[in-house]
Write a protein that holds these residues in place. Structure first.
Motif, mmCIF file in Angstrom:
data_model
loop_
_atom_site.group_PDB
_atom_site.id
_atom_site.type_symbol
_atom_site.label_atom_id
_atom_site.label_comp_id
_atom_site.label_asym_id
_atom_site.label_seq_id
_atom_site.Cartn_x
_atom_site.Cartn_y
_atom_site.Cartn_z
ATOM 1 N N PRO A 74 129.820 -11.162 145.578
ATOM 2 C CA PRO A 74 130.223 -10.851 144.203
ATOM 3 C C PRO A 74 131.687 -10.448 144.125
ATOM 4 O O PRO A 74 132.247 -9.955 145.095
ATOM 5 C CB PRO A 74 129.317 -9.682 143.834
ATOM 6 C CG PRO A 74 128.991 -9.041 145.122
ATOM 7 C CD PRO A 74 128.963 -10.128 146.141
ATOM 8 N N PHE A 101 125.720 -14.430 148.989
ATOM 9 C CA PHE A 101 126.236 -14.049 147.678
ATOM 10 C C PHE A 101 127.386 -13.078 147.879
ATOM 11 O O PHE A 101 127.233 -12.053 148.534
ATOM 12 C CB PHE A 101 125.104 -13.398 146.880
ATOM 13 C CG PHE A 101 125.527 -12.789 145.576
ATOM 14 C CD1 PHE A 101 125.909 -13.609 144.518
ATOM 15 C CD2 PHE A 101 125.512 -11.412 145.387
ATOM 16 C CE1 PHE A 101 126.279 -13.063 143.304
ATOM 17 C CE2 PHE A 101 125.880 -10.854 144.173
ATOM 18 C CZ PHE A 101 126.260 -11.689 143.134
ATOM 19 N N ASP A 105 123.886 -6.506 139.995
ATOM 20 C CA ASP A 105 123.752 -6.927 141.379
ATOM 21 C C ASP A 105 124.378 -5.915 142.340
ATOM 22 O O ASP A 105 124.896 -4.889 141.932
ATOM 23 C CB ASP A 105 124.316 -8.333 141.592
ATOM 24 C CG ASP A 105 125.746 -8.442 141.138
ATOM 25 O OD1 ASP A 105 126.552 -7.578 141.539
ATOM 26 O OD2 ASP A 105 126.069 -9.373 140.380
ATOM 27 N N ALA A 106 124.305 -6.241 143.635
ATOM 28 C CA ALA A 106 124.634 -5.289 144.686
ATOM 29 C C ALA A 106 126.015 -4.651 144.567
ATOM 30 O O ALA A 106 126.214 -3.503 144.890
ATOM 31 C CB ALA A 106 124.515 -5.980 146.038
ATOM 32 N N ARG A 107 126.989 -5.431 144.074
ATOM 33 C CA ARG A 107 128.349 -4.895 144.042
ATOM 34 C C ARG A 107 128.422 -3.673 143.125
ATOM 35 O O ARG A 107 129.301 -2.838 143.264
ATOM 36 C CB ARG A 107 129.301 -5.969 143.556
ATOM 37 C CG ARG A 107 129.667 -5.796 142.089
ATOM 38 C CD ARG A 107 130.477 -6.872 141.534
ATOM 39 N NE ARG A 107 129.717 -7.561 140.495
ATOM 40 C CZ ARG A 107 130.264 -8.085 139.441
ATOM 41 N NH1 ARG A 107 131.539 -8.039 139.286
ATOM 42 N NH2 ARG A 107 129.523 -8.680 138.540
ATOM 43 N N GLN A 159 116.579 -11.009 148.753
ATOM 44 C CA GLN A 159 117.932 -10.572 149.079
ATOM 45 C C GLN A 159 117.893 -9.650 150.277
ATOM 46 O O GLN A 159 117.030 -8.781 150.365
ATOM 47 C CB GLN A 159 118.507 -9.858 147.842
ATOM 48 C CG GLN A 159 119.778 -9.103 148.083
ATOM 49 C CD GLN A 159 120.330 -8.494 146.790
ATOM 50 O OE1 GLN A 159 119.843 -8.790 145.705
ATOM 51 N NE2 GLN A 159 121.308 -7.651 146.909
ATOM 52 N N ARG A 189 121.006 -14.227 149.739
ATOM 53 C CA ARG A 189 120.487 -13.852 148.435
ATOM 54 C C ARG A 189 120.019 -15.105 147.708
ATOM 55 O O ARG A 189 120.800 -16.007 147.423
ATOM 56 C CB ARG A 189 121.546 -13.153 147.575
ATOM 57 C CG ARG A 189 120.945 -12.651 146.271
ATOM 58 C CD ARG A 189 121.969 -12.074 145.336
ATOM 59 N NE ARG A 189 121.287 -11.468 144.198
ATOM 60 C CZ ARG A 189 121.848 -11.289 143.013
ATOM 61 N NH1 ARG A 189 123.083 -11.639 142.803
ATOM 62 N NH2 ARG A 189 121.159 -10.757 142.026
ATOM 63 N N GLN A 248 118.099 -4.845 141.878
ATOM 64 C CA GLN A 248 119.259 -5.654 142.285
ATOM 65 C C GLN A 248 119.024 -7.151 142.285
ATOM 66 O O GLN A 248 119.899 -7.917 141.951
ATOM 67 C CB GLN A 248 119.703 -5.247 143.688
ATOM 68 C CG GLN A 248 120.350 -3.907 143.721
ATOM 69 C CD GLN A 248 120.811 -3.566 145.120
ATOM 70 O OE1 GLN A 248 120.577 -4.299 146.060
ATOM 71 N NE2 GLN A 248 121.472 -2.440 145.249
ATOM 72 N N ASN A 249 117.855 -7.578 142.719
ATOM 73 C CA ASN A 249 117.658 -9.024 142.779
ATOM 74 C C ASN A 249 116.752 -9.536 141.664
ATOM 75 O O ASN A 249 116.267 -10.650 141.725
ATOM 76 C CB ASN A 249 117.128 -9.449 144.144
ATOM 77 C CG ASN A 249 117.541 -10.878 144.459
ATOM 78 O OD1 ASN A 249 118.589 -11.327 144.006
ATOM 79 N ND2 ASN A 249 116.709 -11.594 145.176
ATOM 80 N N GLN A 293 128.067 3.139 150.528
ATOM 81 C CA GLN A 293 127.330 1.964 150.976
ATOM 82 C C GLN A 293 128.303 1.037 151.698
ATOM 83 O O GLN A 293 129.395 0.788 151.185
ATOM 84 C CB GLN A 293 126.772 1.290 149.719
ATOM 85 C CG GLN A 293 126.291 -0.108 149.863
ATOM 86 C CD GLN A 293 126.025 -0.741 148.496
ATOM 87 O OE1 GLN A 293 126.885 -0.771 147.632
ATOM 88 N NE2 GLN A 293 124.825 -1.231 148.299
ATOM 89 N N SER A 305 123.135 -6.223 150.615
ATOM 90 C CA SER A 305 123.859 -6.499 149.389
ATOM 91 C C SER A 305 123.969 -8.008 149.144
ATOM 92 O O SER A 305 124.598 -8.446 148.197
ATOM 93 C CB SER A 305 125.245 -5.859 149.420
ATOM 94 O OG SER A 305 126.044 -6.483 150.390
ATOM 95 N N PHE A 365 132.066 -5.144 153.108
ATOM 96 C CA PHE A 365 131.994 -4.636 151.744
ATOM 97 C C PHE A 365 131.647 -3.167 151.812
ATOM 98 O O PHE A 365 130.693 -2.779 152.485
ATOM 99 C CB PHE A 365 130.940 -5.400 150.940
ATOM 100 C CG PHE A 365 130.732 -4.869 149.550
ATOM 101 C CD1 PHE A 365 131.682 -5.087 148.568
ATOM 102 C CD2 PHE A 365 129.589 -4.141 149.233
ATOM 103 C CE1 PHE A 365 131.507 -4.592 147.273
ATOM 104 C CE2 PHE A 365 129.408 -3.640 147.943
ATOM 105 C CZ PHE A 365 130.364 -3.874 146.977
#
Lengths: 173, 575, 268
Positions: free
Chosen positions: B312, B310, A93-95, B124, B132, A117-118, B246, B127, B271
């Protein structure tokens, strides 16, 4: 009772699946990203008429990383023999986007790496569990697929790729 | 009973017809059908040592989760359905999942410029900080949106998305006012494509922004609640050679809800993640700061369901069983986190690297509270029906929620042997993460060795030995697994996890009030045997034995796995 | 410049999604609450080692303050994992056979949780504490179709009494009557509360039948009445008679839905 009947239907269905061949399927068109953040359409996965391996993986998946590391050791030989190109599709995922690059470079992998990512590509390809590896022929038809990895499984994979590269029939696999 | 058999034969017939169609020789004319399914079932047994009684099982000794997906594709058109059955759901899954039926159905038409989906979809923005929608089978998590989605690509490098719909809530159909409606839009610009001057630049820049608004009627008799809650975010991605950066900032207006205990403060989050890598060396650094960012399409719902956004966790996802004993789950009401990872490949034929080289990964993550101060003397922090508290952007609080310092080394020793060694020092704030008030922080040290031995071309053994040392929670563990693989078809494994606690089996701690707590644990073994068979994409996995209590997390969403004893089967396939 | 045209269109179009309500001034509803037309039963499934349970008691209390505690009748049912007597200081046994039976029947496994008038929403009877407000406020304004009147007298360790039912509208289905004894002001420890936490309207037990007395007929015409007498209900050793109340409610046997409820203090 419901439960039993569902189990029954699925078991019957598994039988059908074991017997079925996977000819004639192509890649779905889904938007994913490259490591540098650009959009990439999966329809653009290409290798000039030579075989392609598409492998789904993630940073947290040990067998996936084992598989890709094992292949990395012999990838140069494979490319020389068959001209094959491997697309490694990360479903992190995005992180983790920023961490994929360092891992790929840190491991010294020479693959084309894409980020899903998704999970859109994953869903469109019906990937339930990873590692899940597909082999595509020169016309980009999906001719073989396999889930899970154990030491030695790469030997089967290259066998298939060699046959595909030589235009042999692989329906027995 | 007859009805169900007829129904199952019906379902089978449809599936069969589809696969036959899929096998038809001209996919260009009739289209392609693909799909997948999975079935997880478990037979639960009583186990007096684990404290599982007939009463706990309550007559539901057999439980099953299953799903099936079918996707049909013809040119630019595709459509699909998803069927799920939880009869009843496996222990540890939300009991509201019980039931069966078609959960998703959708149709999509996409050309190069326009892409329209009606029905259920996953999506999504950036990020995922504001939106999401995704699905994670192993958690029973699915917040798909039922409605419509349009994606436009009016010019190369520009993507515009619009979504409108309601989210899945177990089996509950949407009815007026039983949950909120989500709508939003997102714009993504890849500058190198948009400005022709940048096309050949090595520096690649993407800018993006998104907007989500949730509508939910205010039916509450006590509070005056906002019926439209908006959240927006802005972001960029920058890369130059091996350098990648990012960043996304998100903001949410007043949204009193069950997660933040009905406070009216705005929420915000940042983030940022950066990495640099070159052949054989990679470095990644990420930071996250969030305050009051729990965002759901029903303000009254707690738990994992109906999340719109979302967030994370900035922590490594461990895959070895004991390393994953204390996983972190994002605290949406506020946390400040940093994480750093270094990957280094010791070159081949060097002194340390040997013939094949050696991989080293260092990982550090540190997560703590944000600094919250009361609004005034008469209001406590987080008091319902107030602004809640004050905090400065990017403030850092005193409480440590989680910390993990770890190293992992992988080395191919020779043609036959491969070794992975890892060690982690974990600090885990149980009171915050699991909501168990008064429990002390857990300080754990975990080491793992994973040795693979290939003795014939396709035959290999894998031996894993690991140990977890801690003075808190349930004390010490040691675990070992021996696995035999005949690639790519068969695998057999035998494993045991032993909770040997400590010498006398007693865990003792003093809480903040000075009360001494003493818990005696029984030293327990958790043995398991397992076998698997894989052919192509079909995989059958059988196991029998005890399963320890634990927490399973995927992407920061966690599910408690209760201890159990019994026989388990997983069948998964795709076509 | 195509790009600017597109961007301009997007900015205009995004206005569609920007609906947002910023609440200024008081965060509380200020309107006058009209008097409820009927009574509602809120069963608060709870436990003394349940961390989030005190916050549910607060919500129930807020709702009682809003609508009046004679209109919204709250009963705390201690059942399940967090209610079972544990290690000191949480060793008191609040559980009851009746409470355990309802807990199992309603399938409650997470706490706190509520059951309001035993109405099903979706597949479930239980409803999260944060949804109690809207659910209660809706049910309180439904039409009153019957009245329940309770008479209860305490004598040493015995309670005798009667429940009278007046049918305002006719009834054409089998109904049952559950009679409970509840206790206020029990001072016992509560996790995340205090060691001297005050437990109120705690379910102490069901009189005679867990699932209630069956009404002798399944049809009653509008204006008719019936009543149920109970006697010799023996209270527990540590119960305090002056803090006891009797809660009685009539419910539909098939749907379990509560038709009417009432509460009365035990006269000494």
């Amino acid at each position: 009772m419901k439960r039993l009947s569902i189990v029954l239907a699925l078991i019957l269905f598994t039988g059908v699946l074991f017997a079925q061949d996977h000819s004639g399927k192509t890649l779905p068109e889904v938007a994913v990203k490259t490591i540098t953040g650009e959009s990439f359409n999966t329809a653009d996965i290409d290798n000039d008429g030579k075989p392609i391996i598409v492998s789904f993986w993630a940073l947290w998946c040990h067998p996936c990383i084992k598989e890709l590391t094992t292949i990395a050791d012999v990838y140069e030989d494979w490319q020389e023999e068959t001209g094959v190109k491997l697309y490694a599709i990360s479903i992190d995922d995005a992180r983790s986007t920023a961490k994929v690059g360092p891992l790929v470079n840190g491991k010294g992998w020479e693959y084309e790496v894409l980020l899903d990512q998704n999970g859109d590509f994953k869903r469109a390809m019906n990937v339930n569990m990873i590692p899940h590896t597909f082999v595509l022929d020169g016309d980009k038809n999906i001719v073989w697929q396999h889930t899970s990895f154990a030491e030695g499984a790469e030997l089967d994979l290259i066998e298939i790729v060699e046959k595909v590269a030589n235009g042999e029939d692989i329906s027995g696999h | 009973m007859k009805k169900y058999i007829l129904k199952s034969i019906g379902v089978f017939a449809i599936l069969f017809a589809f696969t036959q169609m899929a096998n038809a020789q001209s996919p260009q004319k009739y289209g392609q059908v693909s799909g997948s399914f999975q079935l997880d079932a478990q037979l639960y047994q009583e186990d007096s040592e684990l404290g599982i009684t007939a009463e706990d099982i309550n007559g539901q000794d057999m439980r099953m989760n299953a799903f099936g997906n079918i996707i049909y594709r013809l040119g630019n058109f595709s459509a699909g359905v998803r069927y799920e059955a939880y009869l009843p759901p496996l222990a540890g899954f939300d009991t509201r999942l019980e039931g069966q039926g078609f959960v998703n159905r959708w149709a999509r038409y996409s050309t190069g410029i326009i892409d329209v989906t009606v029905g259920n979809f996953y999506e999504q923005f950036g990020s995922g900080m504001i939106f999401r929608a995704y699905e994670e089978w192993s958690l029973g998590y699915d917040n798909s949106v039922d409605g419509a989605r349009v994606i436009l690509t009016p010019m190369k490098g520009m993507t515009i998305k619009g979504i409108y719909g309601t989210q899945r809530f177990f089996w509950q159909k949407y009815e007026k006012n039983n949950r909120g409606i989500v709508r939003g839009g997102d714009l993504d610009l890849f500058m190198n494509d948009i400005f022709s001057g940048l096309e050949s630049s090595k520096t690649k820049l993407t800018l993006g922004a998104g907007l989500i608004s949730k509508y939910q009627a205010d039916l509450d008799p006590i509070y005056k609640l906002p019926e439209n809650v908006m959240s927006w975010s802005g972001r960029f991605n920058l890369s130059h050679g091996g350098f990648f950066w990012q960043t996304e900032y998100a903001h949410k207006i007043n949204d009193p809800n069950a997660i933040n205990d009905y406070i009216y403060k705005d929420g915000q989050g940042l983030f940022s993640s950066m990495s640099y890598s070159q052949k054989g060396l990679g470095f990644a650094l990420s930071a996250k700061w969030i305050d009051n960012m729990g965002f759901k399409s029903d303000r009254a719902v707690t738990g994992d369901a109906l999340f719109i956004n979302f967030l994370p966790p900035n922590a490594k996802t461990h895959s070895y069983s004991l390393s994953a004993m204390y996983p972190y789950a994002t605290q949406v009401n506020g946390e400040a986190a940093i994480q750093a990872t270094i990957n280094y490949r010791v070159p081949k034929k060097s002194k340390l690297g040997g013939k094949y080289g050696m991989g080293i990964e260092l990982n550090f993550s540190h997560i703590r509270a944000i600094d919250k101060t009361p609004l005034n003397d008469s209001t406590s922090i987080g008091q319902s029906g107030t602004l809640g508290y004050e905090t400065k952007f990017l403030s850092i609080g005193d409480d440590v929620y989680f910390q993990d310092l770890g190293i992992e080394i992988d080395k191919k020793i020779n043609k036959h042997f491969k070794l992975i060694v890892s060690a982690d020092m974990i600090k885990y704030n149980m009171a915050i993460i699991e909501g168990h008030l008064g429990e002390p922080d857990v300080d754990a040290f975990v080491w793992v060795t994973d040795l693979s031995y290939r003795f014939k071309r396709k035959h290999s053994l894998r031996w894993e030995l690991s140990q977890l040392l801690t003075k808190q929670d349930q004390g010490n563990w040691i675990a070992s697994t021996l696995e035999y693989n005949f690639a790519p078809t068969w695998f057999f494994a035998i494993s045991d996890q032993y909770n040997y606690v400590n010498k006398d089996g007693v865990i003792k701690y003093t809480n903040e009030n000075g009360e001494v707590h003493e818990t005696e644990f029984e030293k327990l073994h958790y043995p398991t045997i397992a076998a698997g068979y894989t052919k192509g994409t079909t995989r059958v996995l059988l196991s029998y034995g005890r399963q320890r209590e634990g927490i399973l997390c995927v992407g920061g969403v966690c599910r408690a796995v209760p201890k159990s004893n019994g026989f388990k089967i997983t069948i998964t396939s795709s076509f | 410049m195509k790009i600017f045209k597109i961007l301009f269109t997007i900015i205009i179009a995004s206005g569609l999604f920007t609906a947002c309500d910023k609440i200024e001034g008081s965060y509380y509803e200020s309107g006058i609450i009209p008097p409820p037309t009927t009574r509602v039963l809120l069963e608060d499934y709870t436990g003394h080692t349940c961390v989030a349970c005190p916050s549910a008691h607060v919500i129930a209390e807020d709702l009682q303050n809003t609508y009046g505690d004679t209109n919204l009748i709250v009963v705390a049912v201690h059942a399940g994992t967090f209610a079972n007597p544990g290690s000191s200081p949480y060793d008191y046994d609040f559980t009851t056979d009746a409470g355990d039976a309802y807990n199992t029947f309603f399938g409650i496994t997470s706490y706190p949780n509520g059951v309001i008038n035993r109405v099903k929403t979706g597949n479930n009877y239980f409803i999260d504490k944060n949804q109690w407000g809207p659910a209660v406020s809706k049910l309180l304004y439904e039409k009153k179709t019957m009245e329940v009147t309770i008479e209860a007298n305490g004598n040493d360790t015995i309670i005798n009494g009667s429940v009278k039912i007046d049918f305002i509208e006719g009834l054409n289905s089998q109904a049952k009557v559950i009679i409970w004894v509840t206790e206020d002001h029990i001072i016992k420890p509560q996790l995340n509360g205090a060691l001297d936490y005050e437990h109120n309207h705690v379910l102490r037990g069901a009189v005679e039948h867990t699932w209630g007395y069956t009404l002798s007929s399944s049809t009653y015409s509008a204006g008719s009445t019936t009543s149920i007498e109970f006697s010799d209900y023996r209270i527990g050793e540590d119960w305090v008679m002056k803090n006891l109340s009797v809660v009685a409610f009539v419910y539909d046997d098939e749907t379990k839905r509560v038709i009417q409820v009432n509460k009365a203090h035990v006269h000494i």
